[in-house]
Design an enzyme around this catalytic site. Sequence first.
Site, short mmCIF file in Angstrom:
data_model
loop_
_atom_site.label_atom_id
_atom_site.label_comp_id
_atom_site.label_asym_id
_atom_site.label_seq_id
_atom_site.Cartn_x
_atom_site.Cartn_y
_atom_site.Cartn_z
N GLU A 39 194.83 74.59 48.14
CA GLU A 39 193.54 74.77 47.47
C GLU A 39 193.72 75.44 46.11
O GLU A 39 193.05 75.10 45.14
CB GLU A 39 192.59 75.57 48.34
CG GLU A 39 192.10 74.83 49.58
CD GLU A 39 191.29 73.60 49.24
OE1 GLU A 39 190.68 73.54 48.15
OE2 GLU A 39 191.24 72.68 50.07
N TYR A 41 184.20 79.21 47.31
CA TYR A 41 184.65 77.86 47.66
C TYR A 41 185.98 77.90 48.42
O TYR A 41 186.11 77.31 49.50
CB TYR A 41 184.81 76.99 46.42
CG TYR A 41 185.74 75.83 46.67
CD1 TYR A 41 185.33 74.77 47.45
CD2 TYR A 41 187.05 75.85 46.22
CE1 TYR A 41 186.20 73.73 47.76
CE2 TYR A 41 187.92 74.83 46.52
CZ TYR A 41 187.50 73.77 47.29
OH TYR A 41 188.37 72.75 47.61
N ASP A 86 182.61 72.59 45.49
CA ASP A 86 183.45 72.42 44.31
C ASP A 86 182.82 71.35 43.43
O ASP A 86 181.70 70.88 43.70
CB ASP A 86 184.89 72.07 44.71
CG ASP A 86 185.03 70.64 45.21
OD1 ASP A 86 184.01 70.01 45.59
OD2 ASP A 86 186.17 70.13 45.23
#
Length: 356
Positions: A40, A123, A141
């Site tokens: 991520e 997020y 996102d």
Amino acid sequence: MKSPSPKTFQRKLGAWYSKNSRKGLPWRKTKDPYRIWVSEAMLQQTQVAKVIPYYERFIEKFPTVETLADAPPAEVFDAWAGLGYYYRAKNLQAAAKTIRDRHGSRVPDQVEKLMELPGIGRYTAGAIASIAYDHPAPILDGNVIRVFCRYFGIEEDPKKPEVQKRLWKIAGDFVPEVSPGDFNQALMELGALVCTPRRPQCGSCPLSGACAARKAGKQSDIPLRAAAASRKRILYVCGILEDNGRILLGRRPLNGLLPGLWEFPGGEKSPGETAKTSLTRHLWERLGLNASPQRRISAVRQVLSHRQLEISAFACRWSGKGNSNGYIESRWIAAPELIHAPLTAGMLKLAKQLYG
């Protein structure tokens, strides 16, 4: 047009994802929260195809929280070299140290605890919690924002606080209790592959029948795009210093712009200085070398998030033993090896022009 219930939304999206999800993404083959977190961090503002080889090398070198936390910072930046946005690497290691010291090397599973770590926002916390731990945590996102704005016909600026609040509410209402990680990944996948920023493929979208933007013919206008921010122009000068086929490089400090990466030595040109005068000054201040720039032999541009570097390289005559006062270290490297060194993106362009 009435929007379907969250369950209908989930069912249609899930059916699409099971048939159309991208295969071969290494972070989808694990439930290890550390590896999901690394992916991520790398995927922020970086294309998937570019991330895959970096991710695989990074995990091979730092397979656990402990190995990342214990690594010399310069090694972490070397592994990140070329991905850009180097604050991500710095935050990743800082968070790894906190996890090692305060959480027994276990990545937290709660969104609130994850958000206390350096570099992890709402997020990323939601992605880790849902994908690794199956907690029904929402995510938001760029891809998900685009899907929700078009689906619900939200024509306001999605960066406004009140719009962000509404979008997070939608994300929270729609994330399911069962397999929330798959749902979140499906949302991101839909935005990446179908509900794209330009020319969305509405004919292939499982949600198009209830999409407000498609009904109004506003797919290309939603979400509202903010005006691009102007980039600060920085004039940078560097010296090409040769010694028996070897070229001198300096490693940039770990704080500041492009931390821990290597460059042909030099610095930013100050107002009122000529390029040669500036380079002479930087080579003395940073390396203790008496240098005489001769001629400009190459020039490149490197675009950063809020800056544009315009780099001019000069062949130099030089004398003195030198030091590394302005760099972490300096090193002579054989010219053919330069294109494999962890250089900044701009310096790598120069290396390829001059020695590739």
